[in-house]
Design a protein around this motif. Structure first.
Motif, PDB file in Angstrom:
ATOM      1  N   ALA A 222       0.851  -1.191   0.000  1.00  0.00           N
ATOM      2  CA  ALA A 222       0.000   0.000   0.000  1.00  0.00           C
ATOM      3  C   ALA A 222       0.885   1.239   0.000  1.00  0.00           C
ATOM      4  CB  ALA A 222      -0.918   0.002   1.220  1.00  0.00           C
ATOM      5  N   THR A 223       0.781   2.044  -1.027  1.00  0.00           N
ATOM      6  CA  THR A 223       1.621   3.229  -1.158  1.00  0.00           C
ATOM      7  C   THR A 223       0.969   4.182  -2.147  1.00  0.00           C
ATOM      8  OG1 THR A 223       3.794   4.068  -1.845  1.00  0.00           O
ATOM      9  CG2 THR A 223       2.993   2.092  -2.951  1.00  0.00           C
ATOM     10  N   ALA A 266      10.060   8.461   5.727  1.00  0.00           N
ATOM     11  CA  ALA A 266       9.595   7.087   5.537  1.00  0.00           C
ATOM     12  C   ALA A 266       9.940   6.180   6.709  1.00  0.00           C
ATOM     13  CB  ALA A 266      10.201   6.510   4.260  1.00  0.00           C
ATOM     14  N   GLY A 267      10.615   6.731   7.715  1.00  0.00           N
ATOM     15  CA  GLY A 267      10.996   5.932   8.874  1.00  0.00           C
ATOM     16  C   GLY A 267      12.179   5.029   8.620  1.00  0.00           C
ATOM     17  N   ALA A 283       8.965   1.269  -0.899  1.00  0.00           N
ATOM     18  CA  ALA A 283       7.766   1.938  -1.410  1.00  0.00           C
ATOM     19  C   ALA A 283       7.442   3.176  -0.580  1.00  0.00           C
ATOM     20  CB  ALA A 283       6.592   0.963  -1.407  1.00  0.00           C
ATOM     21  N   ARG A 284       7.671   3.101   0.734  1.00  0.00           N
ATOM     22  CA  ARG A 284       7.447   4.278   1.577  1.00  0.00           C
ATOM     23  C   ARG A 284       8.422   5.401   1.218  1.00  0.00           C
ATOM     24  NH1 ARG A 284       7.363   0.688   6.079  1.00  0.00           N
ATOM     25  NH2 ARG A 284       9.255   1.695   6.909  1.00  0.00           N
ATOM     26  N   VAL A 285       9.652   5.021   0.923  1.00  0.00           N
ATOM     27  CA  VAL A 285      10.644   6.025   0.522  1.00  0.00           C
ATOM     28  C   VAL A 285      10.205   6.696  -0.776  1.00  0.00           C
ATOM     29  CG1 VAL A 285      13.029   6.402  -0.186  1.00  0.00           C
ATOM     30  CG2 VAL A 285      12.522   4.823   1.691  1.00  0.00           C
ATOM     31  N   ALA A 286       9.735   5.903  -1.734  1.00  0.00           N
ATOM     32  CA  ALA A 286       9.289   6.469  -3.007  1.00  0.00           C
ATOM     33  C   ALA A 286       8.152   7.460  -2.796  1.00  0.00           C
ATOM     34  CB  ALA A 286       8.853   5.355  -3.957  1.00  0.00           C
ATOM     35  N   ALA A 287       7.246   7.136  -1.895  1.00  0.00           N
ATOM     36  CA  ALA A 287       6.114   8.020  -1.633  1.00  0.00           C
ATOM     37  C   ALA A 287       6.537   9.302  -0.938  1.00  0.00           C
ATOM     38  CB  ALA A 287       5.073   7.281  -0.794  1.00  0.00           C
TER      39      ALA A 287
END
Length: 299
Positions: A222-223, A266-267, A283-287
């Protein structure tokens, strides 16, 4: 449901005789190594878990060794073959060795890297649910990732690839073999090793060992980032493995400072390296990528 008729599978003598009849030999350019062992192809079909409800996509069927075994188990087989001689000959081989199953085969003469959904499921035909193939080793990863992208109907995959590639595809974060193929395959599903295959079951005998890889599809992480945006982060993170993510992603983010800001948002520890992160973290980094600065206003 009654059992499917058994096919007369190809052995070493039959494979060579068929190739001689067609005036063809395996070529290194197309990555052709033909399987000639009935036990091996039936083992692949069992490992794939395909059943009478499955439409199987096979890439690189060659002379038809695996095709015949798949037709025994599946609803139908769509075989994508780039070699025009082999593509033209395959229906005749199936009609000769498994006449009751010949109507369940469709051959697409095409390059798997260029094939589209409408090529394998035209005019309302049921789309493929499983990919089962002895992939050409020189293009195995691009073919696998391309088909997973273009054919969302694929729910399971069982492919034979070079043993080293199998290890990379199934590698977990932190492993020495974990890298771009591992992360991109994980975007589509859970990847596991499904066994080894000896060299002697092929003609010609390859110089490398082979392995089976299984993928069970699941939803991507999910992103808010797109697949292309996530894969751009993956490529940048592993381009220089020795660098920290802060340094490795500087070009992607616009600067090392912007990369650090995205990582912290992104933590993710900016001092970490790409091989420590799973696909969900990347994916969190990309977002979290910062928006590009607007161009300066003209005077």
């Amino acid at each position: 449901m009654p059992a499917r008729p058994r096919a007369a599978l190809l052995g070493p003598a039959e494979v060579r005789a068929l190739a001689e009849r067609l005036g063809t030999r395996p070529t290194k350019q197309l990555g052709q190594n033909f399987v000639h062992d009935a036990n091996t192809v039936r083992r692949i079909v069992r490992a794939a878990g395909v059943g009478p409800g499955d439409v199987v996509l096979e890439v690189g069927p060659g002379l038809g060794s695996l095709t015949l075994a798949l037709l025994e188990a599946a609803r139908s087989v769509v075989a994508v073959e780039v070699d025009p001689v082999l593509a033209a000959a395959l229906p005749g081989t199936v009609a000769e060795r498994a006449p009751a199953l010949a109507g369940h085969l469709r051959v697409v003469a095409a390059d798997a890297l260029r094939v589209r959904a409408e090529d394998v499921a035209p005019d309302g035909a049921p789309p493929p649910t499983a990919l089962v193939a002895n992939l050409p080793y020189n293009v195995a990863v691009p073919v696998l990732l391309t088909l997973l992208e273009r054919l969302p109907s694929l729910r399971t995959v069982l492919v034979m690839v070079q043993a080293e590639v199998a290890e990379r595809l199934a590698a977990e974060p932190g492993s020495r073999t974990y890298g771009v193929p591992s992360v991109k395959a994980a975007w589509y599903g859970r990847v596991t090793r499904a066994g080894a295959v000896g060299r002697t079951v092929f003609w010609p005998v390859p110089r490398v060992e082979s392995g089976l890889v299984r993928l069970e599809r699941h939803d991507p992480p999910a992103t808010s980032a797109t697949r292309e945006e996530v894969f751009a982060v993956v490529d940048a993170a592993f381009a220089q493995r020795r660098k920290t993510l802060r340094a490795a992603l500087a070009g992607w983010a616009g600067s090392a400072e912007a990369a650090e800001a995205a990582l912290r948002a992104a933590g993710v520890d900016p001092a970490a390296r790409g091989e420590a992160l799973g696909v969900a973290e990347l994916a969190r980094v990309a977002a979290a990528r910062p928006a590009p600065a607007p161009p300066p206003a003209r005077a």
